[in-house]
Design a protein around this motif. Sequence first.
Motif, PDB file in Angstrom:
ATOM      1  N   UNK A 171       0.833  -1.212   0.000  1.00 48.43           N
ATOM      2  CA  UNK A 171       0.000   0.000   0.000  1.00 48.43           C
ATOM      3  C   UNK A 171       0.860   1.252   0.000  1.00 48.43           C
ATOM      4  N   UNK A 172       1.931   1.243   0.813  1.00 44.04           N
ATOM      5  CA  UNK A 172       2.825   2.397   0.850  1.00 44.04           C
ATOM      6  C   UNK A 172       3.439   2.658  -0.516  1.00 44.04           C
ATOM      7  N   UNK A 173       3.934   1.589  -1.147  1.00 41.28           N
ATOM      8  CA  UNK A 173       4.599   1.776  -2.435  1.00 41.28           C
ATOM      9  C   UNK A 173       3.600   2.187  -3.504  1.00 41.28           C
ATOM     10  N   UNK A 174       2.382   1.658  -3.437  1.00 36.50           N
ATOM     11  CA  UNK A 174       1.342   2.074  -4.374  1.00 36.50           C
ATOM     12  C   UNK A 174       1.058   3.563  -4.242  1.00 36.50           C
ATOM     13  N   UNK A 175       0.975   4.048  -2.994  1.00 36.07           N
ATOM     14  CA  UNK A 175       0.736   5.481  -2.766  1.00 36.07           C
ATOM     15  C   UNK A 175       1.905   6.317  -3.267  1.00 36.07           C
ATOM     16  N   UNK A 176       3.132   5.831  -3.074  1.00 36.67           N
ATOM     17  CA  UNK A 176       4.311   6.561  -3.532  1.00 36.67           C
ATOM     18  C   UNK A 176       4.328   6.640  -5.049  1.00 36.67           C
ATOM     19  N   UNK A 177       4.061   5.508  -5.722  1.00 41.68           N
ATOM     20  CA  UNK A 177       4.041   5.503  -7.188  1.00 41.68           C
ATOM     21  C   UNK A 177       2.988   6.444  -7.739  1.00 41.68           C
ATOM     22  N   UNK A 182      13.319  -1.119   1.577  1.00 44.05           N
ATOM     23  CA  UNK A 182      14.350  -0.115   1.345  1.00 44.05           C
ATOM     24  C   UNK A 182      13.926   0.883   0.275  1.00 44.05           C
ATOM     25  N   UNK A 183      13.172   0.414  -0.722  1.00 45.37           N
ATOM     26  CA  UNK A 183      12.675   1.335  -1.751  1.00 45.37           C
ATOM     27  C   UNK A 183      11.724   2.354  -1.136  1.00 45.37           C
ATOM     28  N   UNK A 184      10.854   1.890  -0.235  1.00 49.32           N
ATOM     29  CA  UNK A 184       9.933   2.806   0.450  1.00 49.32           C
ATOM     30  C   UNK A 184      10.716   3.768   1.337  1.00 49.32           C
ATOM     31  N   UNK A 185      11.705   3.260   2.054  1.00 50.20           N
ATOM     32  CA  UNK A 185      12.529   4.119   2.914  1.00 50.20           C
ATOM     33  C   UNK A 185      13.200   5.211   2.088  1.00 50.20           C
ATOM     34  N   UNK A 214      -7.345  13.768  16.335  1.00 48.38           N
ATOM     35  CA  UNK A 214      -6.158  13.136  16.890  1.00 48.38           C
ATOM     36  C   UNK A 214      -5.640  12.132  15.882  1.00 48.38           C
ATOM     37  N   UNK A 215      -4.455  12.333  15.299  1.00 43.30           N
ATOM     38  CA  UNK A 215      -3.935  11.397  14.304  1.00 43.30           C
ATOM     39  C   UNK A 215      -3.412  10.136  14.960  1.00 43.30           C
ATOM     40  N   UNK A 216      -4.211   9.104  14.991  1.00 41.22           N
ATOM     41  CA  UNK A 216      -3.845   7.855  15.654  1.00 41.22           C
ATOM     42  C   UNK A 216      -3.259   6.905  14.626  1.00 41.22           C
ATOM     43  N   UNK A 217      -2.150   6.286  14.959  1.00 38.85           N
ATOM     44  CA  UNK A 217      -1.475   5.409  14.014  1.00 38.85           C
ATOM     45  C   UNK A 217      -2.224   4.114  13.836  1.00 38.85           C
ATOM     46  N   UNK A 218      -2.033   3.499  12.664  1.00 36.41           N
ATOM     47  CA  UNK A 218      -2.564   2.161  12.443  1.00 36.41           C
ATOM     48  C   UNK A 218      -1.748   1.176  13.252  1.00 36.41           C
ATOM     49  N   UNK A 219      -2.222  -0.042  13.300  1.00 34.70           N
ATOM     50  CA  UNK A 219      -1.522  -1.052  14.076  1.00 34.70           C
ATOM     51  C   UNK A 219      -0.114  -1.211  13.563  1.00 34.70           C
ATOM     52  N   UNK A 220       0.781  -1.538  14.471  1.00 33.30           N
ATOM     53  CA  UNK A 220       2.175  -1.670  14.104  1.00 33.30           C
ATOM     54  C   UNK A 220       2.900  -0.350  14.142  1.00 33.30           C
ATOM     55  N   UNK A 221       2.241   0.710  14.607  1.00 30.72           N
ATOM     56  CA  UNK A 221       2.902   2.000  14.728  1.00 30.72           C
ATOM     57  C   UNK A 221       3.075   2.709  13.415  1.00 30.72           C
ATOM     58  N   UNK A 222       2.403   2.302  12.361  1.00 31.95           N
ATOM     59  CA  UNK A 222       2.568   2.916  11.055  1.00 31.95           C
ATOM     60  C   UNK A 222       1.400   3.820  10.743  1.00 31.95           C
ATOM     61  N   UNK A 223       1.687   5.029  10.378  1.00 30.06           N
ATOM     62  CA  UNK A 223       0.652   5.976   9.972  1.00 30.06           C
ATOM     63  C   UNK A 223       0.371   5.775   8.492  1.00 30.06           C
ATOM     64  N   UNK A 224      -0.855   5.416   8.104  1.00 24.84           N
ATOM     65  CA  UNK A 224      -1.138   5.116   6.711  1.00 24.84           C
ATOM     66  C   UNK A 224      -0.921   6.291   5.787  1.00 24.84           C
ATOM     67  N   UNK A 225      -0.906   7.513   6.293  1.00 20.59           N
ATOM     68  CA  UNK A 225      -0.612   8.658   5.447  1.00 20.59           C
ATOM     69  C   UNK A 225       0.814   8.584   4.964  1.00 20.59           C
TER      70      UNK A 225
END
Length: 605
Positions: free
Chosen positions: A272-278, A410-413, A594-605
Amino acid sequence: MTKLRLHRDQLAAVARVTPYAMAGYGVNVALAAAAFWNTFPAHHLFLWLLFSFSVCGFLGLRSWPRAPSRRRHKANTTRSARNALVFAVLLALPWSFLAAAWAGAVSGTSEAILTAFVVGMAASGSILLAPIPAAALTYAGTILGPLILKLLILGGRENFVLCALAVSFLVFLVVLVMTNARMFMERLKVLDRLKVSIADAKAANEAAQRATSAKSEFFATMSHEIRTPLNSVIGYTSLVLARRGLNTEDARDLEIVRDAGRSLLNTVNDILDFSAIEAGRMKLLLAPTLLRPIIESCLSLILVDARAKGLILSAEIDSALDEVSVSADAQRVRQVLVNLVGNAVKFTSVGRVDVQAKWVKRSDDDVVVRFVVKDTGPGIPEKSIPELFNRFSQLDGSYERRFAGSGLGLAISKSIVVAMDGQIGVDSVLGEGSAFWFELPLAVSRSQPSTERSADSKPAGPGGLNVLVVDDMEPNRRLTSTVLRRAGHRAVTAASGAEAILLVQSETFDVILMDMQMPGMNGLAATKEIRKLPPNQSQVPIIAMTANVLPNEIASCYAAGMTAHIGKPFEIDVLLHAIEAVCDGSGISTRHRVPVASSGGRNPF
């Protein structure tokens, strides 16, 4: 159709300049009349003027720009092509008559002026009509033909020379007209191909947009469908693991199931992260931030895995980092650090992993922070380093440092660091270890940062809250209710948005946990209806607790009036922290989200 379109463009090209050409034609007629005022009989000259002005006036008015009609377009084009020939003859007749009637009848200066007018009008009219070769040649022939015949009839050496010159000039005009016509036709064809190419590119762009939309919809659907069962897998295994009296073997088996679910969740998050980045949809949420809590929370997340492998996990944090808060997206910085530290622990068998953070540059308004993650792993071959940060990149398994998983971490990072205008890289010696680093230029914040908590710390949340759990799936309702009751809260459940509204109207709740996708009235519609209730009912904090975690889906939650968002599968501590966060701000409105993170501490934004 192509030939017809070319004819239409030819006629349009001539029609665009005809009004101005007719004005010039009229001026030349007036000049000719003035030049021959005492040379030709007055009544002849008057009739010639009347005919000439009538022709140029009629054609000028007829060709004046007006809105084109789409009806009978083909018939109009064909008729206009025939009319062009008629008009060419009409325009040429006054000058043809002038040449045929008075050539040889005048001499000296008058003859030179007559010849100049006739030849000039033949040349200018032919060039004007060049986009329509038949009309241009008809025009030139109509003017010069009678002059040539008159000179032949008159005879004599001088007349034959003038006749030869007129013939050669006519031939020159024919060549010029044909050349210009060919160039014009080529230009029209090029423009036609260009229009086709633009249309094809537009169609391809629309198809790409449809494909992107379909891909986004596919990712959203698959994410929801995968996350929903994972919510039960991870949630219930965590609940069972929290029970006392479990034997060692059962606990180990459940931990394997839970960790496998979390691994699958990480893969879904990466995709999902990489899809959003692309798609260019990754957003940075900048807020006043202290960097030390971010680093410490990363280490706390990975410490258990490091100890299980017998590794030493340490951090060297410059004390200057505690002095200044910076404007940064804490969740994204944490995501990069967790990725790099997690990889270091994963691929280091013996030794240690050290995390360093320090200022590189510092001024009153800006700082540059450098993070380094060093390990004593097998190292990376030099030839593999250039490909390391590419998507789906994994090192060869023969080097014992295979980047298992999605191959996107690493690509997402790198994409996150670049989006923050930073740099990322790696220094490695094969057989000795690697040092992944990244530098971030950050603005100094004048505001105080909010307090960060580790996801592993136990919330000191308020007890005895009355919580409404809205979800159409019974396993999810039971899981969430169990978590809440074990934390000392009271849980009331609803299986639909309509049922939730009725409960809110009849009972007072401290917070609502609202699912999104439900049959009938979904979570967005239910939230909007609750916000329309009287103030004592409409101001209750509503937390979206859903497997919909794409940026546009989260934005729609806030737009509907929700207070915060948690993604499924949820971590127990994250859920309890979210409830604590919205309830601590008693009287919190939907304007203060309040911007609450998704599970795993990752913010979907």
